[in-house]
Scaffold this motif. Structure first.
Motif, PDB file in Angstrom:
ATOM      1  N   ALA A 100       0.835  -1.204   0.000  1.00  0.00           N
ATOM      2  CA  ALA A 100       0.000   0.000   0.000  1.00  0.00           C
ATOM      3  C   ALA A 100       0.869   1.252   0.000  1.00  0.00           C
ATOM      4  N   ARG A 101       1.917   1.227   0.781  1.00  0.00           N
ATOM      5  CA  ARG A 101       2.832   2.384   0.844  1.00  0.00           C
ATOM      6  C   ARG A 101       3.470   2.613  -0.524  1.00  0.00           C
ATOM      7  N   LYS A 102       3.919   1.536  -1.172  1.00  0.00           N
ATOM      8  CA  LYS A 102       4.581   1.670  -2.467  1.00  0.00           C
ATOM      9  C   LYS A 102       3.623   2.169  -3.540  1.00  0.00           C
ATOM     10  N   LEU A 103       2.396   1.681  -3.498  1.00  0.00           N
ATOM     11  CA  LEU A 103       1.454   2.022  -4.561  1.00  0.00           C
ATOM     12  C   LEU A 103       1.035   3.485  -4.522  1.00  0.00           C
ATOM     13  N   ARG A 104       1.297   4.157  -3.419  1.00  0.00           N
ATOM     14  CA  ARG A 104       0.976   5.595  -3.379  1.00  0.00           C
ATOM     15  C   ARG A 104       1.891   6.393  -4.301  1.00  0.00           C
ATOM     16  N   GLU A 105       2.974   5.757  -4.782  1.00  0.00           N
ATOM     17  CA  GLU A 105       3.916   6.441  -5.694  1.00  0.00           C
ATOM     18  C   GLU A 105       3.487   6.378  -7.152  1.00  0.00           C
ATOM     19  N   VAL A 106       2.508   5.515  -7.471  1.00  0.00           N
ATOM     20  CA  VAL A 106       2.201   5.272  -8.883  1.00  0.00           C
ATOM     21  C   VAL A 106       0.711   5.477  -9.175  1.00  0.00           C
ATOM     22  N   ARG A 107       0.405   5.510 -10.480  1.00  0.00           N
ATOM     23  CA  ARG A 107      -1.005   5.566 -10.908  1.00  0.00           C
ATOM     24  C   ARG A 107      -1.455   4.229 -11.478  1.00  0.00           C
ATOM     25  N   SER A 147     -13.125 -12.115  -2.501  1.00  0.00           N
ATOM     26  CA  SER A 147     -13.457 -10.979  -3.372  1.00  0.00           C
ATOM     27  C   SER A 147     -12.201 -10.166  -3.669  1.00  0.00           C
ATOM     28  N   VAL A 148     -12.285  -9.402  -4.760  1.00  0.00           N
ATOM     29  CA  VAL A 148     -11.138  -8.558  -5.136  1.00  0.00           C
ATOM     30  C   VAL A 148     -10.857  -7.567  -4.023  1.00  0.00           C
ATOM     31  N   ARG A 149      -9.596  -7.410  -3.697  1.00  0.00           N
ATOM     32  CA  ARG A 149      -9.213  -6.537  -2.598  1.00  0.00           C
ATOM     33  C   ARG A 149      -9.555  -5.079  -2.883  1.00  0.00           C
ATOM     34  N   ARG A 150     -10.262  -4.454  -1.960  1.00  0.00           N
ATOM     35  CA  ARG A 150     -10.532  -3.015  -2.056  1.00  0.00           C
ATOM     36  C   ARG A 150      -9.616  -2.305  -1.079  1.00  0.00           C
ATOM     37  N   ASN A 151      -9.682  -0.994  -1.028  1.00  0.00           N
ATOM     38  CA  ASN A 151      -8.843  -0.215  -0.102  1.00  0.00           C
ATOM     39  C   ASN A 151      -7.384  -0.620  -0.207  1.00  0.00           C
ATOM     40  N   VAL A 152      -6.946  -0.834  -1.437  1.00  0.00           N
ATOM     41  CA  VAL A 152      -5.568  -1.276  -1.657  1.00  0.00           C
ATOM     42  C   VAL A 152      -4.584  -0.262  -1.080  1.00  0.00           C
ATOM     43  N   LEU A 153      -4.887   1.027  -1.253  1.00  0.00           N
ATOM     44  CA  LEU A 153      -3.929   2.050  -0.843  1.00  0.00           C
ATOM     45  C   LEU A 153      -3.828   2.194   0.662  1.00  0.00           C
ATOM     46  N   SER A 154      -4.818   1.705   1.404  1.00  0.00           N
ATOM     47  CA  SER A 154      -4.715   1.798   2.871  1.00  0.00           C
ATOM     48  C   SER A 154      -4.141   0.524   3.460  1.00  0.00           C
ATOM     49  N   GLY A 155      -4.108  -0.547   2.673  1.00  0.00           N
ATOM     50  CA  GLY A 155      -3.626  -1.823   3.196  1.00  0.00           C
ATOM     51  C   GLY A 155      -4.616  -2.470   4.148  1.00  0.00           C
ATOM     52  N   LYS A 156      -5.853  -1.935   4.159  1.00  0.00           N
ATOM     53  CA  LYS A 156      -6.881  -2.503   5.040  1.00  0.00           C
ATOM     54  C   LYS A 156      -8.040  -3.023   4.222  1.00  0.00           C
ATOM     55  N   ASP A 157      -8.663  -4.092   4.690  1.00  0.00           N
ATOM     56  CA  ASP A 157      -9.821  -4.620   4.005  1.00  0.00           C
ATOM     57  C   ASP A 157     -10.993  -3.655   4.150  1.00  0.00           C
ATOM     58  N   ALA A 158     -11.889  -3.679   3.142  1.00  0.00           N
ATOM     59  CA  ALA A 158     -13.094  -2.840   3.232  1.00  0.00           C
ATOM     60  C   ALA A 158     -13.984  -3.362   4.342  1.00  0.00           C
TER      61      ALA A 158
END
Ligand code: SF4
Length: 240
Positions: free
Chosen positions: A122-129, A229-240
Protein backbone atom coordinates in the motif's frame (compact mmCIF):
# COMPACT_ATOMS: atom_id res chain seq x y z
CA UNK A 1 -9.40 6.68 -26.63
CA UNK A 2 -8.57 4.73 -23.49
CA UNK A 3 -12.21 4.60 -22.41
CA UNK A 4 -13.24 2.82 -25.58
CA UNK A 5 -10.51 0.21 -25.39
CA UNK A 6 -11.41 -3.35 -24.65
CA UNK A 7 -8.47 -4.22 -22.50
CA UNK A 8 -9.39 -7.89 -22.47
CA UNK A 9 -8.62 -8.08 -26.18
CA UNK A 10 -5.12 -6.66 -25.82
CA UNK A 11 -2.16 -9.01 -25.72
CA UNK A 12 0.20 -8.86 -22.76
CA UNK A 13 2.69 -6.88 -24.85
CA UNK A 14 0.02 -4.45 -26.06
CA UNK A 15 -1.28 -3.91 -22.54
CA UNK A 16 2.18 -3.26 -21.14
CA UNK A 17 2.97 -0.94 -24.06
CA UNK A 18 -0.20 1.01 -23.37
CA UNK A 19 0.65 1.29 -19.64
CA UNK A 20 4.25 2.33 -20.21
CA UNK A 21 3.23 4.94 -22.79
CA UNK A 22 0.31 6.22 -20.74
CA UNK A 23 1.77 6.33 -17.25
CA UNK A 24 5.53 6.36 -17.80
CA UNK A 25 7.33 6.55 -14.48
CA UNK A 26 4.04 6.33 -12.61
CA UNK A 27 3.68 2.72 -13.71
CA UNK A 28 5.53 -0.15 -12.02
CA UNK A 29 5.67 -3.93 -12.24
CA UNK A 30 5.34 -5.84 -8.97
CA UNK A 31 7.69 -8.79 -8.95
CA UNK A 32 8.40 -11.68 -6.64
CA UNK A 33 10.53 -13.16 -9.46
CA UNK A 34 8.25 -16.02 -10.33
CA UNK A 35 8.14 -16.94 -14.02
CA UNK A 36 5.14 -14.71 -14.74
CA UNK A 37 6.82 -11.68 -13.15
CA UNK A 38 9.99 -12.12 -15.16
CA UNK A 39 7.94 -12.46 -18.36
CA UNK A 40 6.33 -9.10 -17.59
CA UNK A 41 9.79 -7.62 -17.11
CA UNK A 42 11.01 -9.18 -20.35
CA UNK A 43 8.00 -7.85 -22.27
CA UNK A 44 8.42 -4.36 -20.78
CA UNK A 45 12.08 -4.37 -21.81
CA UNK A 46 10.93 -4.80 -25.42
CA UNK A 47 8.91 -1.57 -25.13
CA UNK A 48 11.50 0.58 -23.37
CA UNK A 49 14.80 0.07 -21.52
CA UNK A 50 13.54 2.33 -18.70
CA UNK A 51 10.71 0.97 -16.57
CA UNK A 52 10.07 0.46 -12.90
CA UNK A 53 10.06 -2.85 -11.04
CA UNK A 54 9.51 -3.26 -7.32
CA UNK A 55 9.58 -6.21 -4.97
CA UNK A 56 8.24 -6.75 -1.49
CA UNK A 57 11.16 -7.92 0.60
CA UNK A 58 9.34 -9.48 3.52
CA UNK A 59 12.51 -10.38 5.37
CA UNK A 60 11.59 -14.06 5.01
CA UNK A 61 12.39 -14.65 1.34
CA UNK A 62 14.38 -17.70 0.25
CA UNK A 63 18.00 -17.13 -0.70
CA UNK A 64 17.20 -18.26 -4.24
CA UNK A 65 14.92 -15.24 -4.74
CA UNK A 66 17.87 -12.91 -4.23
CA UNK A 67 19.85 -14.90 -6.76
CA UNK A 68 17.23 -14.51 -9.49
CA UNK A 69 16.80 -10.86 -8.50
CA UNK A 70 20.48 -10.35 -9.27
CA UNK A 71 20.09 -12.21 -12.58
CA UNK A 72 17.18 -9.95 -13.56
CA UNK A 73 19.05 -6.78 -12.57
CA UNK A 74 21.97 -7.83 -14.72
CA UNK A 75 20.04 -9.17 -17.71
CA UNK A 76 17.79 -6.13 -18.11
CA UNK A 77 20.07 -3.45 -16.68
CA UNK A 78 17.36 -2.29 -14.30
CA UNK A 79 17.14 -1.40 -10.65
CA UNK A 80 14.70 -3.34 -8.52
CA UNK A 81 13.04 -1.15 -5.92
CA UNK A 82 13.00 -3.15 -2.68
CA UNK A 83 10.11 -2.42 -0.35
CA UNK A 84 10.64 -3.43 3.27
CA UNK A 85 8.07 -3.71 6.03
CA UNK A 86 7.80 -1.14 8.79
CA UNK A 87 10.51 -2.06 11.29
CA UNK A 88 8.51 -1.16 14.42
CA UNK A 89 5.50 -3.15 13.25
CA UNK A 90 7.51 -6.30 12.54
CA UNK A 91 9.52 -5.98 15.75
CA UNK A 92 6.34 -5.73 17.79
CA UNK A 93 4.62 -8.58 15.95
CA UNK A 94 7.53 -10.99 16.30
CA UNK A 95 8.15 -10.03 19.93
CA UNK A 96 4.52 -10.61 20.89
CA UNK A 97 3.65 -13.59 18.67
CA UNK A 98 6.98 -15.20 17.85
CA UNK A 99 8.89 -15.45 14.58
CA UNK A 100 6.76 -18.28 13.16
CA UNK A 101 3.32 -17.05 14.20
CA UNK A 102 1.92 -17.95 10.78
CA UNK A 103 1.79 -21.66 11.63
CA UNK A 104 -0.58 -20.96 14.54
CA UNK A 105 -3.74 -19.91 12.69
CA UNK A 106 -4.97 -18.33 9.47
CA UNK A 107 -5.58 -15.12 11.44
CA UNK A 108 -2.01 -15.03 12.73
CA UNK A 109 -0.73 -15.74 9.24
CA UNK A 110 -2.71 -12.81 7.86
CA UNK A 111 -1.24 -10.59 10.58
CA UNK A 112 2.21 -11.50 9.27
CA UNK A 113 1.21 -11.05 5.60
CA UNK A 114 -0.44 -7.72 6.39
CA UNK A 115 2.68 -6.44 8.16
CA UNK A 116 5.23 -7.81 5.71
CA UNK A 117 3.35 -7.58 2.41
CA UNK A 118 0.03 -5.76 2.32
CA UNK A 119 0.89 -2.55 4.14
CA UNK A 120 4.30 -2.19 2.46
CA UNK A 121 2.54 -2.67 -0.90
CA UNK A 122 0.00 0.00 0.00
CA UNK A 123 2.83 2.38 0.84
CA UNK A 124 4.58 1.67 -2.47
CA UNK A 125 1.45 2.02 -4.56
CA UNK A 126 0.98 5.59 -3.38
CA UNK A 127 3.92 6.44 -5.69
CA UNK A 128 2.20 5.27 -8.88
CA UNK A 129 -1.01 5.57 -10.91
CA UNK A 130 -0.82 2.07 -12.37
CA UNK A 131 0.83 -1.25 -11.60
CA UNK A 132 1.01 -4.74 -13.06
CA UNK A 133 1.10 -8.16 -11.47
CA UNK A 134 1.59 -11.65 -12.88
CA UNK A 135 -1.71 -13.25 -11.87
CA UNK A 136 -3.22 -15.85 -14.20
CA UNK A 137 -6.78 -17.17 -14.14
CA UNK A 138 -5.57 -20.74 -14.42
CA UNK A 139 -3.59 -20.57 -11.16
CA UNK A 140 -6.51 -21.15 -8.78
CA UNK A 141 -10.28 -20.88 -8.46
CA UNK A 142 -9.85 -17.61 -6.55
CA UNK A 143 -8.03 -16.16 -9.56
CA UNK A 144 -10.42 -17.51 -12.21
CA UNK A 145 -12.17 -14.15 -12.69
CA UNK A 146 -9.08 -11.94 -12.73
CA UNK A 147 -9.42 -9.01 -15.15
CA UNK A 148 -6.62 -7.76 -17.35
CA UNK A 149 -7.51 -4.18 -16.39
CA UNK A 150 -9.17 -2.91 -13.24
CA UNK A 151 -9.37 0.43 -11.52
CA UNK A 152 -9.39 0.15 -7.74
CA UNK A 153 -9.09 3.14 -5.39
CA UNK A 154 -8.34 5.27 -8.46
CA UNK A 155 -5.38 3.05 -9.18
CA UNK A 156 -5.09 1.04 -12.39
CA UNK A 157 -4.13 -2.58 -11.86
CA UNK A 158 -3.10 -4.71 -14.82
CA UNK A 159 -2.80 -8.46 -15.05
CA UNK A 160 -1.47 -8.79 -18.62
CA UNK A 161 -1.02 -12.56 -18.33
CA UNK A 162 -4.52 -13.20 -16.97
CA UNK A 163 -5.45 -15.42 -19.91
CA UNK A 164 -2.11 -17.20 -20.27
CA UNK A 165 -1.87 -20.93 -19.67
CA UNK A 166 1.01 -22.49 -17.78
CA UNK A 167 2.13 -23.97 -21.14
CA UNK A 168 2.39 -20.45 -22.59
CA UNK A 169 4.44 -19.36 -19.58
CA UNK A 170 6.78 -22.31 -20.06
CA UNK A 171 7.12 -21.67 -23.78
CA UNK A 172 7.84 -17.94 -23.41
CA UNK A 173 10.38 -18.64 -20.68
CA UNK A 174 12.15 -21.23 -22.81
CA UNK A 175 12.04 -19.41 -26.14
CA UNK A 176 13.26 -16.11 -24.72
CA UNK A 177 15.65 -17.62 -22.19
CA UNK A 178 14.45 -15.39 -19.36
CA UNK A 179 16.00 -15.84 -15.88
CA UNK A 180 14.22 -18.60 -13.94
CA UNK A 181 13.89 -18.83 -10.17
CA UNK A 182 16.03 -21.80 -9.05
CA UNK A 183 13.28 -23.27 -6.87
CA UNK A 184 11.20 -24.32 -9.90
CA UNK A 185 13.83 -26.97 -10.57
CA UNK A 186 13.13 -28.36 -7.09
CA UNK A 187 9.41 -28.89 -7.67
CA UNK A 188 8.04 -25.51 -6.61
CA UNK A 189 5.17 -24.17 -8.73
CA UNK A 190 4.52 -20.93 -6.84
CA UNK A 191 7.14 -19.16 -4.76
CA UNK A 192 6.77 -16.79 -1.84
CA UNK A 193 8.34 -16.60 1.63
CA UNK A 194 10.65 -19.47 2.61
CA UNK A 195 8.74 -20.73 5.67
CA UNK A 196 5.38 -20.62 3.86
CA UNK A 197 6.22 -22.25 0.51
CA UNK A 198 7.17 -25.75 -0.48
CA UNK A 199 7.36 -27.97 -3.54
CA UNK A 200 4.17 -29.62 -4.81
CA UNK A 201 3.41 -33.17 -5.85
CA UNK A 202 2.39 -34.08 -9.42
CA UNK A 203 -1.31 -33.30 -9.92
CA UNK A 204 -1.56 -30.79 -7.09
CA UNK A 205 -2.82 -27.24 -7.72
CA UNK A 206 -0.13 -24.70 -8.59
CA UNK A 207 -0.66 -22.90 -5.29
CA UNK A 208 -0.91 -26.03 -3.13
CA UNK A 209 2.61 -25.41 -1.82
CA UNK A 210 1.67 -22.00 -0.39
CA UNK A 211 0.63 -22.14 3.30
CA UNK A 212 0.22 -25.87 2.77
CA UNK A 213 -0.93 -26.47 6.34
CA UNK A 214 -4.02 -24.25 5.83
CA UNK A 215 -7.46 -24.99 4.40
CA UNK A 216 -7.64 -21.45 3.06
CA UNK A 217 -7.82 -19.66 -0.27
CA UNK A 218 -4.00 -19.59 -0.43
CA UNK A 219 -3.81 -15.85 -0.86
CA UNK A 220 -1.75 -13.36 1.11
CA UNK A 221 -4.32 -10.56 0.98
CA UNK A 222 -2.59 -8.40 -1.60
CA UNK A 223 -4.98 -9.25 -4.41
CA UNK A 224 -7.98 -10.76 -2.66
CA UNK A 225 -9.77 -10.37 0.66
CA UNK A 226 -10.32 -13.37 2.91
CA UNK A 227 -13.77 -14.01 1.39
CA UNK A 228 -12.19 -14.32 -2.07
CA UNK A 229 -13.46 -10.98 -3.37
CA UNK A 230 -11.14 -8.56 -5.14
CA UNK A 231 -9.21 -6.54 -2.60
CA UNK A 232 -10.53 -3.01 -2.06
CA UNK A 233 -8.84 -0.22 -0.10
CA UNK A 234 -5.57 -1.28 -1.66
CA UNK A 235 -3.93 2.05 -0.84
CA UNK A 236 -4.71 1.80 2.87
CA UNK A 237 -3.63 -1.82 3.20
CA UNK A 238 -6.88 -2.50 5.04
CA UNK A 239 -9.82 -4.62 4.01
CA UNK A 240 -13.09 -2.84 3.23
S1 SF4 B 1 4.05 -15.59 3.41
FE1 SF4 B 1 4.50 -16.29 5.53
S2 SF4 B 1 6.39 -15.27 6.19
FE2 SF4 B 1 5.63 -14.25 4.32
S3 SF4 B 1 4.50 -12.53 5.06
FE3 SF4 B 1 2.99 -14.18 4.76
S4 SF4 B 1 2.90 -15.31 6.70
FE4 SF4 B 1 4.70 -13.96 6.79
Amino acid sequence: MVASRNFEELSAFELLSWALNTFGNEFAIASSFQKEDVILIDLASRVTPRFRVFTLDTGRLPEETYRVMEDVRERYGIQVESVFPDRDEVEQLVTLQGPNLFYGSVEARHMCCDARKTRPLARKLREVRAWAAGLRREQSSTRAQVSKHQEIDGLVKLCPLADWSSAQVEEYTRVHGVPVHPLYARGYASIGCAPCTRAIQPGEDERAGRWWWEQSRKECGIHFSEDGSVRRNVLSGKDA
